[in-house]
Write a protein that holds these residues in place. Structure first.
Motif, short mmCIF file in Angstrom:
data_model
loop_
_atom_site.label_atom_id
_atom_site.label_comp_id
_atom_site.label_asym_id
_atom_site.label_seq_id
_atom_site.Cartn_x
_atom_site.Cartn_y
_atom_site.Cartn_z
N ILE A 1 27.14 -21.31 34.75
CA ILE A 1 27.67 -22.66 35.00
C ILE A 1 27.45 -23.06 36.45
N LEU A 2 27.57 -22.11 37.36
CA LEU A 2 27.44 -22.39 38.79
C LEU A 2 25.99 -22.66 39.22
N PHE A 3 25.03 -22.07 38.52
CA PHE A 3 23.66 -22.09 39.00
C PHE A 3 22.67 -22.85 38.12
N TRP B 1 29.08 -17.35 34.99
CA TRP B 1 28.16 -17.38 36.12
C TRP B 1 27.07 -18.44 35.97
#
Length: 154
Positions: free
Chosen positions: A30-32, A28
Motif C-alpha cells: 500500500i505504501l509503495f 507494505w
C-alpha cells in the motif's frame, strides 16, 4: 467443568509481534504502489483483518472442558478430544515452542496420552491444581509429576 487458559505477558508480546509482522507483510505494498486500485486496497485490508482476527481467535479463545468421558482442549477451531482412560501422565513444562500446544502461558502442563498424534498436548489452565484434581477424579491412575509450589509425585 471449564478451565480457561492462563495468559501471560510473554504470550501477549508474541501475539502482538506476530500481528505487526503480518501487518507489515500484507500492507507494505500500500505504501509503495501509487497505482493501487481501490479493489486491491480493499482486498489487502480484508486479508489483514481476517488474518489478525484468526490469530486473536486461536490465541485467546483457549479453554479446556471436562466432560463425563473425555477432556476437550480447544483453541479457536482447533479441538482435541482426549479420553480420560488414555491420559497417562501430567507434568509441568516451560517449553511452549515445540510439540502440540494449545496454551497462552509459559506456566504450562503437558498432558501425555496414548492416542495422541504427538503423544502429548501442552496446556496452561489458570488453576493448575484444580485442573489436576479434576483429572485425578476422572482417571485415578494418572501419574502426576508437578514441580511448582505444591511438589507432588503421584
Amino acid at each position: 467443568m471449564v478451565f480457561r487458559s492462563k495468559v501471560d505477558q510473554f504470550f501477549i508480546n508474541i501475539i502482538c509481534i506476530s500481528i505487526i509482522i503480518t501487518g507489515i507483510a500484507i500492507l507494505w505494498p500500500i505504501l509503495f504502489d501509487p497505482e493501487m486500485t481501490d479493489g486491491i486496497l480493499l482486498m489487502l485490508l480484508s486479508i489483514f483483518i481476517v488474518t489478525t482476527g484468526f490469530i486473536v481467535w486461536v490465541s485467546f479463545d483457549i479453554k479446556y472442558t471436562m466432560f463425563e468421558d473425555y477432556l476437550l482442549v480447544k483453541a479457536g477451531p482447533v479441538r482435541s478430544k482426549i479420553s480420560y482412560e488414555e491420559i497417562t501422565l501430567i507434568t509441568t513444562t516451560k517449553d511452549i515452542f515445540t510439540g502440540y500446544r494449545l496454551l497462552s502461558s509459559r506456566d504450562a502442563l503437558e498432558v501425555f496420552y496414548k492416542s495422541g498424534w504427538m503423544g502429548s498436548v501442552k496446556i496452561s489452565p489458570e488453576d493448575k491444581q484444580s485442573f489436576i484434581s479434576e483429572i485425578k477424579k476422572r482417571s485415578p491412575d494418572v501419574k502426576v509429576n508437578i514441580s511448582d509450589g505444591y511438589n507432588r509425585r503421584d
